[in-house]
Design a protein around this motif. Structure first.
Motif, mmCIF file in Angstrom:
data_model
loop_
_atom_site.group_PDB
_atom_site.id
_atom_site.type_symbol
_atom_site.label_atom_id
_atom_site.label_comp_id
_atom_site.label_asym_id
_atom_site.label_seq_id
_atom_site.Cartn_x
_atom_site.Cartn_y
_atom_site.Cartn_z
ATOM 1 N N VAL A 21 0.827 -1.214 0.000
ATOM 2 C CA VAL A 21 0.000 0.000 0.000
ATOM 3 C C VAL A 21 0.866 1.270 0.000
ATOM 4 C CG1 VAL A 21 -1.800 1.224 1.304
ATOM 5 C CG2 VAL A 21 -1.852 -1.253 1.120
ATOM 6 N N GLU A 39 3.114 -6.591 6.658
ATOM 7 C CA GLU A 39 2.821 -7.694 5.734
ATOM 8 C C GLU A 39 3.664 -7.489 4.489
ATOM 9 O OE1 GLU A 39 0.461 -9.208 2.112
ATOM 10 O OE2 GLU A 39 1.200 -7.216 2.585
ATOM 11 N N ASN A 83 2.584 -12.877 2.272
ATOM 12 C CA ASN A 83 1.580 -13.337 1.312
ATOM 13 C C ASN A 83 2.151 -13.333 -0.100
ATOM 14 O OD1 ASN A 83 -0.274 -13.368 3.430
ATOM 15 N ND2 ASN A 83 -0.911 -11.256 3.059
ATOM 16 N N HIS A 135 -6.470 -17.411 6.263
ATOM 17 C CA HIS A 135 -6.413 -16.055 5.731
ATOM 18 C C HIS A 135 -7.329 -15.928 4.526
ATOM 19 C CE1 HIS A 135 -3.893 -13.038 3.198
ATOM 20 N NE2 HIS A 135 -4.692 -12.374 3.995
ATOM 21 N N HIS A 191 -8.925 -12.541 1.761
ATOM 22 C CA HIS A 191 -8.987 -11.099 1.455
ATOM 23 C C HIS A 191 -9.979 -10.955 0.308
ATOM 24 C CE1 HIS A 191 -7.805 -7.019 0.424
ATOM 25 N NE2 HIS A 191 -7.537 -7.418 -0.810
ATOM 26 N N SER A 226 -10.036 -4.782 -2.072
ATOM 27 C CA SER A 226 -9.866 -3.478 -1.439
ATOM 28 C C SER A 226 -11.101 -2.600 -1.610
ATOM 29 C CB SER A 226 -8.652 -2.797 -2.072
ATOM 30 O OG SER A 226 -8.173 -1.784 -1.233
ATOM 31 N N GLN A 227 -11.187 -1.544 -0.796
ATOM 32 C CA GLN A 227 -12.265 -0.538 -0.883
ATOM 33 C C GLN A 227 -13.632 -1.221 -0.999
ATOM 34 O OE1 GLN A 227 -12.067 2.384 -0.082
ATOM 35 N NE2 GLN A 227 -13.548 3.673 -1.047
ATOM 36 N N GLY A 274 -7.636 -10.118 6.129
ATOM 37 C CA GLY A 274 -7.062 -9.323 5.029
ATOM 38 C C GLY A 274 -7.376 -7.838 5.174
ATOM 39 N N GLY A 278 -9.422 -4.391 2.924
ATOM 40 C CA GLY A 278 -10.757 -4.126 2.367
ATOM 41 C C GLY A 278 -11.516 -3.001 3.048
ATOM 42 N N LEU A 279 -11.109 -2.663 4.272
ATOM 43 C CA LEU A 279 -11.797 -1.588 5.004
ATOM 44 C C LEU A 279 -11.694 -0.303 4.163
ATOM 45 C CD1 LEU A 279 -13.166 -0.677 7.589
ATOM 46 C CD2 LEU A 279 -10.926 -0.578 8.692
ATOM 47 N N GLU A 281 -5.275 -6.884 7.920
ATOM 48 C CA GLU A 281 -4.193 -6.325 7.094
ATOM 49 C C GLU A 281 -4.716 -5.074 6.399
ATOM 50 O OE1 GLU A 281 -1.954 -10.530 5.930
ATOM 51 O OE2 GLU A 281 -3.339 -9.638 4.500
ATOM 52 N N SER A 282 -5.402 -4.225 7.121
ATOM 53 C CA SER A 282 -5.953 -3.007 6.510
ATOM 54 C C SER A 282 -4.830 -2.086 6.080
ATOM 55 C CB SER A 282 -6.803 -2.258 7.541
ATOM 56 O OG SER A 282 -8.097 -2.742 7.484
ATOM 57 N N ARG A 290 -5.350 0.574 3.081
ATOM 58 C CA ARG A 290 -5.937 1.832 2.616
ATOM 59 C C ARG A 290 -6.423 2.673 3.807
ATOM 60 N NH1 ARG A 290 -8.083 2.921 -2.382
ATOM 61 N NH2 ARG A 290 -7.842 0.764 -2.979
ATOM 62 N N TYR A 335 -1.533 3.401 -1.944
ATOM 63 C CA TYR A 335 -1.322 2.865 -3.292
ATOM 64 C C TYR A 335 -0.764 3.886 -4.293
ATOM 65 C CZ TYR A 335 -4.033 -1.116 -1.574
ATOM 66 O OH TYR A 335 -4.473 -2.175 -0.837
HETATM 67 C C1 LIG Z 1 -3.722 -9.986 0.990
HETATM 68 C C2 LIG Z 1 -4.014 -8.558 1.145
HETATM 69 N N1 LIG Z 1 -4.094 -8.042 2.390
HETATM 70 C C3 LIG Z 1 -4.356 -6.724 2.568
HETATM 71 C C4 LIG Z 1 -4.549 -5.873 1.506
HETATM 72 C C5 LIG Z 1 -4.833 -4.425 1.781
HETATM 73 O O1 LIG Z 1 -6.111 -4.079 1.416
HETATM 74 P P1 LIG Z 1 -6.699 -2.638 1.806
HETATM 75 O O2 LIG Z 1 -5.705 -1.652 1.376
HETATM 76 O O3 LIG Z 1 -7.973 -2.565 1.101
HETATM 77 O O4 LIG Z 1 -6.893 -2.627 3.287
HETATM 78 C C6 LIG Z 1 -4.474 -6.372 0.216
HETATM 79 C C7 LIG Z 1 -4.696 -5.460 -0.921
HETATM 80 O O5 LIG Z 1 -5.064 -5.749 -1.985
HETATM 81 C C8 LIG Z 1 -4.205 -7.759 0.019
HETATM 82 O O6 LIG Z 1 -4.115 -8.284 -1.198
#
Ligand SMILES: Cc1ncc(COP(=O)(O)O)c(C=O)c1O
Length: 621
Positions: free
Chosen positions: A88, A110, A133, A237, A239, A242-243, A278, A280-281, A326-327, A329, A524
């Protein structure tokens, strides 16, 4: 009414409007204008990226606080842990600040590649989690073993069966070495049939690039058991992308993942103790309440995660697992603000001072001029219609050769002035017709930045980023604005949209500096940004605050100079320098005494960054 550019929607109270400026809503509340001018006075021109470490801390502590509150509310026994996904934002000024402000949280990193893994190994505090990952080869897996034996709390996430076989191979090789005894923890990424929602949703679902299907998961379980690695298997795990704009897909995914977790646990994976949800928040990027991007709050998100997992654990009679996130964004986006100077307004030719009225004008022009002079609120709509009608006739007259270029120019200026003023006068009565006309009088603001470098997700995915001027907010902005960046690419444009309008001020930038700020750019954008036209990462700084509330400008990294940009592209710097010298020296046109001066001038240009300095006289950008 003055525009607040939706700061109450996307701003999260991080910035406020104070009189005429946007100010940081923290400590002594300096204005972005003051900070910008302070940096520019030191000689740094072009776009500036301001990083605010206190906003990184705010996001990390909000995340932990909300999950800890939800845990308490639902009497949840497992722990909450979090890591920052390096993809990110890997930039050192950001990562070092993140590590600094997150010390009290046992917050980890991560990694998704070997280079990111090296950042994680060297920057994560001992004991804080590292998750790994993405696709991995033997070297990358060996690096994880080395990190575990340095004392790191590291988890390798298996993305496919081939990777598990390599872990087994590396493990047997490491076993034969003396005193290298620690095996990293193992996680498995599961391929859910639930997928997310929005443009990044394909990270989840059956056809996603990552994770193990149920059949593969059972095979992986058997392999792990056969090779005595069940003690290491501690995390599952997923995911879903994102968003994530809606909460429903997450709940579905949690139920699916929770049941897979419980099945593995009851099957014999007794060390299993964590569910990693993961990222997605989502982040609210919208500047209009009717365009909001997400339908949930962090509170709801945390409640749902804790509640759903608790319910599954209860129903299946298993212990409540640790919850991992793993937030990315959510943590990174708000901390950086891009400030870019406006270089020029393109329809400034449509100004009264540019009129070239003659002693004797064609009658329709005389009439247009009379409409302009006597325009007021009560006649605005009628005069506007007349002006549009006259314009059609005058343009036809030009095509037929009855009026000349000056008449045509006067037509364009007068009609433009009339439309602009009518829209202003009829402001409270914005009909469809007026909204359509806004497109006609759009002002093109040429801004000293590159969309490809600084807002790549706008270019690639039309992701909106909040933008606004940082000054003059006590004056109503009336120009419907389109933003042009300085690349030679017509995609380098943020067009005016009727459903999400941006209005900017009518300024004369040769006399008055005017800056635009782009917010929520910290996730990003910085690493996805590309050097289209060889515009590089803007000059960046950290803005820290002391105990007395004063801010300081730290860790300034200037945008690369032109020669360094070329060097990075593998051009031979020395050859270019020599060749330039040679071309000046050998020139028969340049006089001998001018040659030294020209060489000095060139040397200066080469040491500067590639953003523009000025477009017009008397302006500094
Ligand atoms: C495995 C994994 N974890 C965490 C994230 C971070 O996601 P976000 O930035 O939406 O929180 C991603 C992003 O694509 C991901 O692929």
């Amino acid at each position: 009414m003055k525009d607040n550019y939706g700061i109450h929607i996307w701003g999260d109270n991080n910035f406020i409007i104070k009189n005429s400026t946007v100010n940081v809503h923290y400590k002594n509340e300096p204005s972005l204008l003051e900070i910008t001018q302070n940096i520019r006075n030191k000689g740094y021109k072009g776009p500036l990226l301001l990083r605010f470490p206190h906003l990184i801390k705010k996001q990390i502590s909000t995340l932990y606080n909300e999950f800890n509150r939800a845990k308490k509310e639902f009497n949840y026994k497992g722990n909450f842990q979090a890591v920052f996904p390096l993809k990110v934002n890997q930039l050192p000024n950001f990562i070092n600040a993140l590590i600094e402000v997150s010390k009290e949280f046992n917050y980890g990193l991560e990694a998704g590649s070997k280079a990111e893994l090296l950042i994680a190994i060297t920057h994560t505090p001992m004991g804080a989690p590292i998750t790994v990952n993405g696709f991995k080869d033997k070297e990358m897996i060996s690096l994880c073993f080395i990190a575990a034996n340095m004392g790191h709390n590291i988890t390798i996430t298996i993305e496919g069966l081939g990777e598990l076989e390599t872990i087994i191979e590396v493990n047997s090789e490491f076993k034969n070495r003396e005193k290298i005894t620690v095996i990293p923890k193992i996680g498995v990424r599961i391929r859910l049939h639930s997928s997310g929602i929005g443009v990044w949703a394909k990270s989840g679902g059956y056809s996603s690039k990552f994770g193990l299907s149920s059949t593969e998961l059972l095979e992986a379980y058997d392999l792990i058991k056969k090779h005595n690695l069940l003690e290491q298997l501690w995390m599952i795990h997923f995911h879903i992308g994102s968003q994530m704009s809606e909460i429903a897909p997450l709940k579905k995914a949690l139920r699916e993942a929770g049941n897979i977790y419980a099945d593995l646990k009851t099957r014999g994976a007794t060390a299993l103790n964590a569910i990693n949800i993961g990222g997605g928040l989502a982040v609210e990027y919208s500047q209009q309440s009717h365009n909001k991007e997400l339908n949930y709050s962090l509170k709801e998100f945390a409640n749902d995660v804790v509640f759903v997992i608790k319910e599954i654990a209860k129903n299946k009679g298993i212990e409540e697992p640790d919850i991992f996130t793993e937030s990315g964004r959510f943590i990174a986006s708000s901390h950086s603000v891009l400030i870019a100077p406006v270089l020029e307004l393109f329809s400034q030719d449509y100004q009264e001072k540019s009129l070239r009225l003659k002693k004797k004008n064609p009658p329709l022009i005389t009439e247009l001029n009379a409409l302009w002079i006597s325009l007021n609120r009560s006649n605005a709509r009628e005069y506007l219609h007349d002006a549009l009608d006259h314009m059609e006739s005058l343009l036809t007259l030009f095509d037929l050769g009855y009026i000349d270029l000056e008449d045509r120019s006067n037509t364009e200026i007068l009609v433009n002035l009339i439309i602009k003023k009518s829209i202003l006068l009829l402001n409270n009565d914005a009909t469809k017709e007026l909204k359509k006309l806004q497109n006609k009088i759009q002002e093109r603001y040429l801004v000293n930045f590159s969309i490809f470098q600084s807002l790549p997700d706008f270019w690639g995915l039309q992701q909106h980023f909040p933008m606004m001027p940082i000054d003059k907010l006590d004056i109503k902005a009336t120009n419907p604005a389109t933003i042009w960046d300085i690349t030679c690419d017509s995609d380098g444009e943020i067009p005016f949209k009727n459903h999400a309008p941006l209005h900017l001020h009518d300024v004369d930038v040769t006399k008055d500096e005017y800056f635009l700020a782009f917010f929520l750019t910290g996730a990003y954008q910085e690493v996805l940004g590309m050097k289209h036209n060889l515009f590089t990462h803007p000059t960046e700084v950290l803005i820290n605050f002391d105990d007395k509330g004063h801010y300081s400008i730290e860790k300034l990294i200037e945008s690369q100079n032109i020669m360094d940009v070329l060097d990075e592209m593998n051009y031979d710097k020395k050859y270019i320098e020599k060749k330039l010298k040679y071309l000046i020296e050998k020139s028969n046109i340049i006089e001998q005494k001018e040659k030294i001066k020209l060489q000095e001038q060139l040397d200066f240009y080469l040491s500067e960054n590639s953003y523009l300095k000025t477009i017009q006289a008397n302006q500094t950008s």
